[in-house]
Design an enzyme around this catalytic site. Structure first.
Site, PDB file in Angstrom:
ATOM      1  N   LYS A  66       1.172  -1.424   0.265  1.00 21.32           N
ATOM      2  CA  LYS A  66       0.335   0.095  -0.382  1.00 21.32           C
ATOM      3  C   LYS A  66       1.049   1.620  -0.155  1.00 21.32           C
ATOM      4  CE  LYS A  66      -4.136  -1.960   2.018  1.00 21.32           C
ATOM      5  NZ  LYS A  66      -3.488  -3.718   2.186  1.00 21.32           N
TER       6      LYS A  66
ATOM      7  N   GLU B 264      -2.808   7.231   7.316  1.00 19.88           N
ATOM      8  CA  GLU B 264      -3.323   8.016   6.318  1.00 19.88           C
ATOM      9  C   GLU B 264      -3.452   8.501   7.801  1.00 19.88           C
ATOM     10  OE1 GLU B 264      -4.195   5.333   1.936  1.00 19.88           O
ATOM     11  OE2 GLU B 264      -5.540   5.447   3.893  1.00 19.88           O
TER      12      GLU B 264
ATOM     13  N   HIS C  50     -14.583  -1.982   9.010  1.00 21.78           N
ATOM     14  CA  HIS C  50     -13.602  -1.268   7.901  1.00 21.78           C
ATOM     15  C   HIS C  50     -13.871  -2.954   6.847  1.00 21.78           C
ATOM     16  CE1 HIS C  50     -11.762   1.352   9.575  1.00 21.78           C
ATOM     17  NE2 HIS C  50     -11.175   0.780  10.948  1.00 21.78           N
TER      18      HIS C  50
ATOM     19  N   ARG D 117      -7.242  -8.362  -8.477  1.00 25.75           N
ATOM     20  CA  ARG D 117      -7.457  -9.641  -7.365  1.00 25.75           C
ATOM     21  C   ARG D 117      -9.274  -9.468  -7.666  1.00 25.75           C
ATOM     22  NH1 ARG D 117     -10.485  -9.234  -3.203  1.00 25.75           N
ATOM     23  NH2 ARG D 117      -9.615  -8.178  -1.052  1.00 25.75           N
TER      24      ARG D 117
END
Length: 671
Positions: free
Chosen positions: A121, A205, A240, A296
């Site tokens: 990421k 983040e 999440h 994916r």
């Protein structure tokens, strides 16, 4: 682009509903199919669906489904020429993709370089920025030292989101409100990331409290062509993890949709992508920020298939075999709206605790107009502690969002599961909530990532106790079951009569039903064709039938009611008008059993592996303090102090495998 390599035999390196789904398409395409399985899955649905299947190891995923060597050996043994990894497990593992190529196998997925670029990421954030795609302020993951992460968090500003650099599915993510909570969040996120992905690196983040989560499905071939297949709304999330997904995403302007789609294509082109991928964005105040690219197939891909009429797995197989994309962008059209719900073995009333055990009864509403079911289990199967809790996906397609939502709600109302608690009623509550249905005209209501927490009280409201029709149905089913159990083998015998005849008049029978609302006592008397039930001062006449599958058609006084009754020991689950009611038949002649209750003895709510013991004997702890952390079903579960007290003893250590109900901690109340 290398010469086409037609695929003839496909090994599916996965399990559950995605393995069944991939096998279904492969067989339709005329391919031979190979399944792999652990000892826990020897008789699983995906094993039965394939042409052949091979055992690859014991139940733990690390020793079976994540064992690349065992999977490659299975491919050699069965003559497979291609491997489809599904999602999860090895789907985003660049080393596995390279090992497939080295073994002469086609990997049905993107190139290893693209997996590496987007699987990290931190690196993907840098690539997106270089491609001119906006991202949230954050770190790239270069410096993993705790002090460096603490300094970065302070620079970003709290709250911050801690997330694993590898993997996906919401695993390991933590929202941190202030600097004091950061060390514990980093430690927990590292543990879960290492367990789930074999990589404990983290990034930070800026945390947006309630954005919309929108993702764009992209597809690319080896001839330089990249297309989008529209976007999906995935904002209804818990911890999440996505709960409800839909396509197209509601509540977006045309300009915003076009911006998201073009940004997703630029992202795929930036890494030379081939195959199916999904670029995920957060949307706030008509601005979007890229989060990551999942290299994916996604769990929610059926909603895209529903609105486009395309088979994404077929596209994956064709592109992996060297064919061009079947359609160009101008030929790809969307029609109507689709919504998907993830049916999971978990108990919403116990903070969504995952459930394990046997599915005594499992009936899904397949065959309804606009409804698709993707399931990986059947009645009689067991849900294992070793894998995640997803047991089926229910997908509805309609002419517009309103029709799709109504169809999905009706399908969930017709879904019947006995043996394990599920989130079925919770999903139905989301779909029926006014704030969700407000988006039926396309506005999306207030559907953002804060939806569940904001409406938690409504969505998790306790069901009302069973009313008189339900009690009557339960009593009728209990009486019929008792009669059938008492029948002698000689049905011609006068002793086989079940009309309650006695020399001194018709017999009466006391019936006691225990349920969430307490215990209801009934006096039942046999009458011609049925029973007379006395509930307190009320007297009801009931007559009807119950077939061998528990379907009841009952005339209650002047009203006809229908239901399904499923027995499980002394318990009975009734499905009535989209609601489920669990009752237990108790012998009213026996004294009530005293239930031991001791809040100081804390037990494991499910089988699992002890991965952390933050407390120690003698510690004084506050209410909510973590005492033991257990890993089960690919998630961490923290056993917290139910009240302030002092830890008297701890019965487990890190590395212990514990059974459901095993004592973990004894907590003394502070004097």
């Amino acid at each position: 682009m290398s010469a086409p390599r037609p695929i003839r035999t496909l090994l599916v390196a996965n399990r559950g509903e995605i393995a069944v789904r991939v096998i279904r398409t492969a067989r339709r395409m005329g391919l031979a199919t190979v399944a792999v399985f652990s000892d826990a899955d020897a008789g699983a649905a995906h094993v039965m669906a394939a042409d052949t299947a091979l055992r690859i190891g014991p139940p733990p995923a690390r020793a079976s489904y994540l064992d690349a060597g065992a999977i490659l050996a299975a491919a050699r043994a069965t003559g497979a020429d291609a491997v489809h990894p599904g999602y999860g497990f090895l789907a985003e593992n660049a080393e596995f993709a390279e090992a497939c190529a080295a073994a002469g196998l086609v990997f049905v997925g993107p190139p290893p370089a693209a997996i590496r670029a987007m699987g990290d990421k931190g690196r993907s954030r840098a690539l997106m920025q270089a491609a001119g795609i906006p991202v949230l302020p954050g770190t790239q993951g270069e410096d993993q030292a705790p002090e460096a992460l603490a300094a970065a968090a302070a620079a970003i500003g709290f709250p911050v989101l801690v997330k694993p650099s590898a993997g996906g599915g919401g695993k390991g993510m933590r929202v941190v409100a202030d600097a004091a909570a950061l060390p514990e969040a980093l430690a927990a996120a590292r543990r879960e990331a290492a367990s789930a992905f074999g990589d404990d690196r983290l990034i930070l983040e800026r945390y947006l409290p309630a954005p919309r989560h929108v993702e764009v499905q992209v597809f690319a071939d080896g001839f330089g062509r990249t297309v989008h297949l529209f976007e999906r709304g995935c904002s209804v999330q818990r911890r999440h993890q996505k709960v409800i997904e839909e396509a197209p995403a509601p509540g977006l302007s045309d300009a915003l949709r076009q911006g998201l789609r073009q940004a997703a294509i630029r992202c795929a082109e930036a890494v030379g992508y081939i195959g199916a991928g999904t670029v995920e964005f957060l949307v706030a105040d008509d601005h979007f920020f890229a989060m990551e690219m999942n290299t994916r197939l996604q769990v929610e891909h059926p909603v895209t298939e529903a609105i486009t009429g395309l088979d994404l797995v077929e596209w994956q197989i064709r592109v992996a075999g060297g064919e061009p994309l079947p359609l160009g962008q101008e030929a790809i059209a969307a029609s109507g709206h689709a919504v998907e719900a993830r049916l999971c073995a978990e108990d919403p009333a116990r903070d969504f605790l995952p459930q394990t055990g046997r599915l005594v009864h499992f009936d899904l509403p397949a065959g309804r107009a606009g409804i698709r079911i993707d399931a990986g289990v059947r009645a009689g199967d067991s849900v294992s502690v070793h894998y995640d809790s997803l047991i089926a996906k229910v997908i509805a397609h309609g002419a517009d969002r309103g029709e799709a939502v109504r169809r999905l709600h009706a399908a969930l109302a017709a879904t019947e599961v006995v043996g394990l608690a599920t989130n079925r009623a919770f999903l139905a509550a989301i779909l029926a909530h006014p704030a969700f249905t407000a988006g039926t005209a396309g506005a999306g209501g207030d559907v953002d990532t804060g939806f569940i927490e904001r409406h938690r009280a409504d969505l998790l409201a306790e069901a009302p106790p069973p009313d008189e029709p339900v009690i009557a149905l339960a009593a009728f089913a209990a009486l019929r079951r008792a009669e059938q159990a008492a029948l002698p083998e000689d049905h011609a015998s006068p002793w086989s009569a079940t009309d309650g005849w006695r020399l001194g008049g018709r017999a009466t029978l006391p019936v006691a039903l225990e349920h969430d609302g307490g215990t209801t006592r009934i006096e039942a008397a046999w009458r011609d064709g049925g029973y007379e039930l006395r509930l307190g001062e009320a007297v009801h006449r009931v007559e009807g039938s119950m077939d061998g599958e528990g379907r009841i058609a009952l005339r209650l006084d002047d009203r006809l009611v229908r239901a399904r009754a499923v027995a499980e020991g002394a318990g009975l689950t009734l499905f009535v008008d989209g609601q489920e009611h669990r009752v237990t038949l108790v012998d009213p002649r026996q004294p009530p059993v005293a239930h031991r209750s001791d809040a100081g003895h804390l037990a494991s709510p499910m089988p699992g592996l002890v991965i952390a013991v933050p407390a120690a004997p003698g510690d004084a702890v506050e209410k909510g303090a973590p005492l033991v952390v257990i890993e089960a079903m690919k998630m961490e579960h923290t056993i917290a102090a139910p009240r302030a007290g002092r830890v008297q003893s701890i019965a487990v250590a890190v590395g212990d495998q514990v059974a459901a109900g095993a004592e973990l901690v004894v907590l003394e109340a502070e004097s």
